[in-house]
Design an enzyme around this catalytic site. Structure first.
Site, PDB file in Angstrom:
ATOM      1  CG  ASP A  34      -2.161  -1.143   0.977  1.00  0.00           C
ATOM      2  OD1 ASP A  34      -1.925  -1.488   0.361  1.00  0.00           O
ATOM      3  OD2 ASP A  34      -2.588  -1.187   2.321  1.00  0.00           O
ATOM      4  CG  ASP A  35       0.249   3.490   1.997  1.00  0.00           C
ATOM      5  OD1 ASP A  35      -0.963   3.584   1.634  1.00  0.00           O
ATOM      6  OD2 ASP A  35       0.450   4.040   3.149  1.00  0.00           O
ATOM      7  CG  HIS A  85      -4.192   3.297  -0.653  1.00  0.00           C
ATOM      8  ND1 HIS A  85      -5.524   1.624   0.090  1.00  0.00           N
ATOM      9  CD2 HIS A  85      -3.612   2.618   0.235  1.00  0.00           C
ATOM     10  CE1 HIS A  85      -4.789   1.252   1.214  1.00  0.00           C
ATOM     11  NE2 HIS A  85      -3.895   2.910   1.481  1.00  0.00           N
ATOM     12  CG  HIS A  89      -3.412   7.531   3.123  1.00  0.00           C
ATOM     13  ND1 HIS A  89      -3.747   6.980   4.083  1.00  0.00           N
ATOM     14  CD2 HIS A  89      -2.471   5.973   2.162  1.00  0.00           C
ATOM     15  CE1 HIS A  89      -3.269   5.830   4.892  1.00  0.00           C
ATOM     16  NE2 HIS A  89      -2.461   5.490   3.580  1.00  0.00           N
ATOM     17  CG  HIS A 180       1.874   0.123   4.310  1.00  0.00           C
ATOM     18  ND1 HIS A 180       1.929  -0.886   5.515  1.00  0.00           N
ATOM     19  CD2 HIS A 180       0.715   0.861   4.426  1.00  0.00           C
ATOM     20  CE1 HIS A 180      -0.070  -1.006   5.833  1.00  0.00           C
ATOM     21  NE2 HIS A 180      -0.039   0.250   4.840  1.00  0.00           N
TER      22      HIS A 180
END
Length: 211
Positions: A34-35, A85, A89, A180
């Site tokens: 993620d991210d 995503h 965020h 992440h």
């Protein structure tokens, strides 16, 4: 900071419209990141995955896609899958539903500017999403992907040794694992990912993408 490492079975049953794992008797796991995309870190992750012939699903932030399109393209070129995503965020619990959906759409547009390969996978940042938001996204064709095992790499209060322990202890066939590819997580990720990929290989696990 409190969070589940292994998602409770009751939670999976209550929120059964979300994807928490992918049931199988085969030794398959689903690594997710993620991210990103993030300079230096995402390319490092890609090199690690390539070394172990592992595939993964990257839940990207739209703003990062726009800032680092060449890294985004390298994720695709290495045979991995992209998920949404949100653009910024966003925490769904703190965001009005229509604003949230609009932000997801902005991320989708960032993805579509660079690829036609859109799997309609969505992971809510922090795992926090309202029922109304989830319902609207599902109507638009999204699968909402949660997780079975949280590595805790984002938690700067835990040691890298604890992070690898988290994933090794709780992995089972069909597990969706969260890492992440972010600056905040890199200290734990740099230690954990190579060791975890080694553990998976030694135990005959195959890392596949979510579709």
């Amino acid at each position: 900071m409190w969070y589940w490492i292994k998602t409770n079975r009751l939670i999976k049953r209550i929120f059964s419209n979300y994807v928490w794992d992918i049931p199988t008797v085969e030794k398959k796991v689903y690594l997710t990141f993620d991210d990103g995309p993030t300079p230096k870190i995402t390319p490092w992750v890609l090199n690690q995955l390539k070394e172990f012939n592992a595939k993964a699903t990257f839940f990207c932030i739209g703003d990062n896609i726009q800032k680092h399109p060449e890294i985004f393209q390298s994720v695709l070129q290495n045979g991995h899958i992209i998920g949404n995503h949100t653009f910024n965020h966003l925490n769904g619990w703190k965001t009005k539903t229509l604003d949230y959906i609009e932000n997801v759409q902005c991320c989708k547009e960032s993805i579509q500017q660079l690829t036609t390969d859109n799997q309609q996978l969505f992971r809510p940042p922090y795992g926090k999403i309202r029922k109304s938001q989830a319902n609207m996204l599902r109507k638009e064709g999204y699968k909402i992907i949660m997780w079975d095992v949280l590595s805790g790499d984002f938690d700067t209060s835990i040691s890298p040794e604890k992070c690898i322990q988290n994933v090794v202890r709780h992995t089972q066939p069909g597990s969706i694992i969260v890492f992440h590819d972010s600056v905040k997580s890199y200290k734990n990720l740099e230690f954990t990912l190579p060791k975890y990929l080694t553990f998976l290989k030694q135990n005959n696990y195959v890392c596949e993408v979510i579709v």
